[in-house]
Design a protein around this motif. Structure first.
Motif, PDB file in Angstrom:
ATOM      1  N   ASP A  43       0.826  -1.215   0.000  1.00 41.45           N
ATOM      2  CA  ASP A  43       0.000   0.000   0.000  1.00 41.45           C
ATOM      3  C   ASP A  43       0.859   1.262   0.000  1.00 41.45           C
ATOM      4  N   GLY A  44       1.890   1.273   0.830  1.00 41.81           N
ATOM      5  CA  GLY A  44       2.761   2.441   0.891  1.00 41.81           C
ATOM      6  C   GLY A  44       3.495   2.679  -0.407  1.00 41.81           C
ATOM      7  N   GLU A  45       3.932   1.599  -1.057  1.00 43.30           N
ATOM      8  CA  GLU A  45       4.673   1.762  -2.301  1.00 43.30           C
ATOM      9  C   GLU A  45       3.761   2.202  -3.437  1.00 43.30           C
ATOM     10  N   TYR A  46       2.537   1.706  -3.435  1.00 41.60           N
ATOM     11  CA  TYR A  46       1.619   2.135  -4.488  1.00 41.60           C
ATOM     12  C   TYR A  46       1.253   3.607  -4.321  1.00 41.60           C
ATOM     13  N   ALA A  47       1.055   4.043  -3.079  1.00 43.22           N
ATOM     14  CA  ALA A  47       0.786   5.466  -2.833  1.00 43.22           C
ATOM     15  C   ALA A  47       1.973   6.315  -3.282  1.00 43.22           C
ATOM     16  N   MET A  48       3.185   5.838  -3.033  1.00 38.87           N
ATOM     17  CA  MET A  48       4.378   6.557  -3.464  1.00 38.87           C
ATOM     18  C   MET A  48       4.427   6.650  -4.991  1.00 38.87           C
ATOM     19  N   TYR A  49       4.101   5.558  -5.685  1.00 37.61           N
ATOM     20  CA  TYR A  49       4.107   5.569  -7.144  1.00 37.61           C
ATOM     21  C   TYR A  49       3.094   6.582  -7.685  1.00 37.61           C
ATOM     22  N   LEU A 104       6.106  -3.212  -8.897  1.00 36.54           N
ATOM     23  CA  LEU A 104       6.326  -4.518  -9.520  1.00 36.54           C
ATOM     24  C   LEU A 104       6.858  -5.524  -8.506  1.00 36.54           C
ATOM     25  N   GLY A 105       7.644  -5.053  -7.567  1.00 38.85           N
ATOM     26  CA  GLY A 105       8.260  -5.941  -6.600  1.00 38.85           C
ATOM     27  C   GLY A 105       7.403  -6.291  -5.409  1.00 38.85           C
ATOM     28  N   CYS A 106       6.265  -5.599  -5.214  1.00 38.18           N
ATOM     29  CA  CYS A 106       5.509  -5.823  -3.982  1.00 38.18           C
ATOM     30  C   CYS A 106       3.995  -5.907  -4.146  1.00 38.18           C
ATOM     31  N   CYS A 107       3.437  -5.328  -5.180  1.00 41.68           N
ATOM     32  CA  CYS A 107       1.984  -5.172  -5.245  1.00 41.68           C
ATOM     33  C   CYS A 107       1.296  -6.312  -5.990  1.00 41.68           C
ATOM     34  N   ARG A 108      -0.041  -6.279  -5.917  1.00 40.83           N
ATOM     35  CA  ARG A 108      -0.869  -7.250  -6.623  1.00 40.83           C
ATOM     36  C   ARG A 108      -0.877  -6.943  -8.110  1.00 40.83           C
ATOM     37  N   LEU A 109      -1.322  -7.929  -8.887  1.00 37.44           N
ATOM     38  CA  LEU A 109      -1.346  -7.777 -10.344  1.00 37.44           C
ATOM     39  C   LEU A 109      -2.212  -6.601 -10.772  1.00 37.44           C
ATOM     40  N   ASP A 110      -3.362  -6.384 -10.134  1.00 36.39           N
ATOM     41  CA  ASP A 110      -4.246  -5.310 -10.580  1.00 36.39           C
ATOM     42  C   ASP A 110      -3.570  -3.946 -10.480  1.00 36.39           C
ATOM     43  N   ARG A 111      -2.652  -3.785  -9.521  1.00 33.80           N
ATOM     44  CA  ARG A 111      -1.913  -2.535  -9.422  1.00 33.80           C
ATOM     45  C   ARG A 111      -0.708  -2.530 -10.365  1.00 33.80           C
ATOM     46  N   TRP A 138       1.660 -14.463 -11.244  1.00 29.87           N
ATOM     47  CA  TRP A 138       0.943 -13.755 -12.299  1.00 29.87           C
ATOM     48  C   TRP A 138       1.877 -13.185 -13.372  1.00 29.87           C
ATOM     49  N   ALA A 139       3.147 -13.577 -13.358  1.00 30.00           N
ATOM     50  CA  ALA A 139       4.132 -12.980 -14.270  1.00 30.00           C
ATOM     51  C   ALA A 139       3.740 -13.163 -15.737  1.00 30.00           C
ATOM     52  N   ASP A 144       1.832 -10.758 -20.972  1.00 33.86           N
ATOM     53  CA  ASP A 144       0.863 -10.634 -22.066  1.00 33.86           C
ATOM     54  C   ASP A 144       0.214  -9.255 -22.061  1.00 33.86           C
ATOM     55  N   HIS A 145      -0.096  -8.750 -20.879  1.00 30.41           N
ATOM     56  CA  HIS A 145      -0.673  -7.411 -20.765  1.00 30.41           C
ATOM     57  C   HIS A 145       0.275  -6.360 -21.326  1.00 30.41           C
ATOM     58  N   CYS A 146       1.549  -6.448 -20.987  1.00 26.89           N
ATOM     59  CA  CYS A 146       2.531  -5.477 -21.478  1.00 26.89           C
ATOM     60  C   CYS A 146       2.663  -5.528 -22.989  1.00 26.89           C
ATOM     61  N   LEU A 147       2.633  -6.722 -23.553  1.00 20.51           N
ATOM     62  CA  LEU A 147       2.821  -6.876 -24.995  1.00 20.51           C
ATOM     63  C   LEU A 147       1.604  -6.425 -25.786  1.00 20.51           C
ATOM     64  N   ASP A 148       0.432  -6.496 -25.174  1.00 16.97           N
ATOM     65  CA  ASP A 148      -0.801  -6.133 -25.874  1.00 16.97           C
ATOM     66  C   ASP A 148      -1.275  -4.724 -25.541  1.00 16.97           C
ATOM     67  N   ALA A 149      -0.392  -3.896 -24.976  1.00 19.62           N
ATOM     68  CA  ALA A 149      -0.767  -2.519 -24.647  1.00 19.62           C
ATOM     69  C   ALA A 149      -1.243  -1.792 -25.898  1.00 19.62           C
ATOM     70  N   ARG A 150      -2.125  -0.845 -25.716  1.00 19.33           N
ATOM     71  CA  ARG A 150      -2.832  -0.234 -26.853  1.00 19.33           C
ATOM     72  C   ARG A 150      -1.897   0.501 -27.814  1.00 19.33           C
ATOM     73  N   ASP A 151      -1.013   1.338 -27.286  1.00 15.20           N
ATOM     74  CA  ASP A 151      -0.199   2.189 -28.149  1.00 15.20           C
ATOM     75  C   ASP A 151       1.069   1.493 -28.639  1.00 15.20           C
ATOM     76  N   PHE A 152       1.793   0.888 -27.732  1.00 15.13           N
ATOM     77  CA  PHE A 152       3.023   0.184 -28.072  1.00 15.13           C
ATOM     78  C   PHE A 152       3.349  -0.752 -26.918  1.00 15.13           C
ATOM     79  N   PRO A 153       4.139  -1.795 -27.169  1.00 13.08           N
ATOM     80  CA  PRO A 153       4.454  -2.735 -26.089  1.00 13.08           C
ATOM     81  C   PRO A 153       5.155  -2.030 -24.928  1.00 13.08           C
ATOM     82  N   LEU A 154       4.825  -2.436 -23.721  1.00  8.36           N
ATOM     83  CA  LEU A 154       5.437  -1.844 -22.533  1.00  8.36           C
ATOM     84  C   LEU A 154       6.679  -2.607 -22.099  1.00  8.36           C
ATOM     85  N   ILE A 155       7.094  -3.548 -22.892  1.00  9.32           N
ATOM     86  CA  ILE A 155       8.294  -4.337 -22.596  1.00  9.32           C
ATOM     87  C   ILE A 155       8.994  -4.600 -23.919  1.00  9.32           C
TER      88      ILE A 155
END
Length: 320
Positions: A43-49, A104-111, A138-139, A144-155
């Motif tokens: 929670d703290g790391e997501y708030a920081m992000y 990426l190192g601590c949160c759930r997939l939805d975040r 969930w890696a 798959d989510h990163c590769l199918d991003a709308r504008d361009f791949p996120l990886i």
């Protein structure tokens, strides 16, 4: 999850790393943590992000307040001397990426799915290290989510292939994986000094691509079957290949099944939505120079193509 003094101290340490753009320090701090410890920080790391993504200053609240700086003071300084911190925008963009690594190192997939790594070419080794250390279940879904991003791949391609090779992620099923393969293999940069590697050689070195992803070229619309503008460039390497050259070569030497390729090329116009893609794959079929016997065995498929909505596809079928 309730925080403990130990987790609060660790969160402050990680926050300092983000504030100071200390990406190595961040990954070092995350590396030894088990999953419960990571969840306690989430929670703290997501708030920081989220604060970093909004361009807000990253502050650290120590017990004695010695490391914290009042936000009002920061705003006042900026108004008095707006050019004093001319690198603040660049620094904030860097902090956003580093804070994303913490998520990426601590949160759930939805975040984690909300993080966009715009500069994976610079942060790839750190993304890999975080995922190697954590190995979340969930890696594969995230990739798959990163590769199918709308504008361009996120990886990028190299990072994706490393995640697959090391067993962190399964081979992606997304269309984005196929599109990224087409744009990544056979790259030629004449002034980079990097030797050109033909597409067919790269594919032979990666048998898993030949077995699965390569056949999806006939299911997913890519640039594989359109004209390659680089062929007009001066000083083109003698062994230069476009994707169609590579496919024909792999079919010729038996690396890919020619019969399956002929059938896949005739099925592709029904799977592609774009009319140019449909007519391009028909032209590719022609370049395979099918024999009379091979054409005769596909008579029913040709008759079916006469019903196609694309007149270029109908004309192709009539010409066979």
């Amino acid at each position: 999850m309730a925080t403990t003094p130990a987790s609060s101290a660790l969160l402050r340490n990680i926050t300092r790393r983000v504030r100071d753009n200390d990406i190595n320090g961040l990954t070092d701090a995350l590396s030894p943590l088990d999953e419960p410890a990571r969840r306690a920080l989430a929670d703290g790391e997501y708030a920081m992000y989220r604060a970093a993504a909004r361009g807000e200053p990253i502050t650290v609240s120590d017990d004695d307040g010695s490391d914290a700086r009042n936000l009002t003071d920061r705003v006042r300084d900026a108004l008095v001397n707006p050019l004093a911190n001319s690198n603040d925008i660049t620094a904030n963009l860097g902090r956003e990426g580093i804070a994303g690594l913490a998520v990426l190192g601590c949160c759930r997939l939805d975040r984690v799915r909300r993080i966009r790594f715009y500069d994976t070419h610079r942060g790839a080794e750190h993304i890999l290290r975080v995922l190697r250390d954590r190995r979340p279940d969930w890696a594969s879904t995230w990739l798959d989510h990163c590769l199918d991003a709308r504008d361009f791949p996120l990886i990028d391609w190299r990072t994706a292939r490393t995640l697959i090779a090391e067993g962190i992620c399964a081979a992606p099923t997304s269309a984005g994986y196929v599109r990224l393969m087409v744009t990544s293999l056979g790259q030629w940069w004449p002034h980079s000094g990097t030797p050109y590697v033909p597409i067919s050689d790269e594919l032979r070195a990666n048998a898993d691509l030949i077995e699965h992803a390569l056949w999806r070229l006939f299911e997913v619309e890519t640039q594989a079957f359109v004209m390659d503008w680089r062929e007009r460039a001066p000083n083109l390497p003698d062994n230069y290949e476009n994707w169609q050259d590579a496919l024909r070569l792999l079919a010729r030497d038996g690396t890919m099944d020619r019969t399956r390729m002929l059938d896949a090329a005739l099925d592709a116009p029904w799977k592609f939505e774009n009319s140019n893609a449909q007519s391009s794959v028909c032209r590719f079929f022609t370049t395979l120079a099918p024999t009379e016997e091979e054409l005769g065995a596909r008579g029913e498929r040709m008759l079916e193509l006469l019903r196609h909505r694309n007149s270029a596809v109908v004309g192709f079928a009539l010409d066979q």
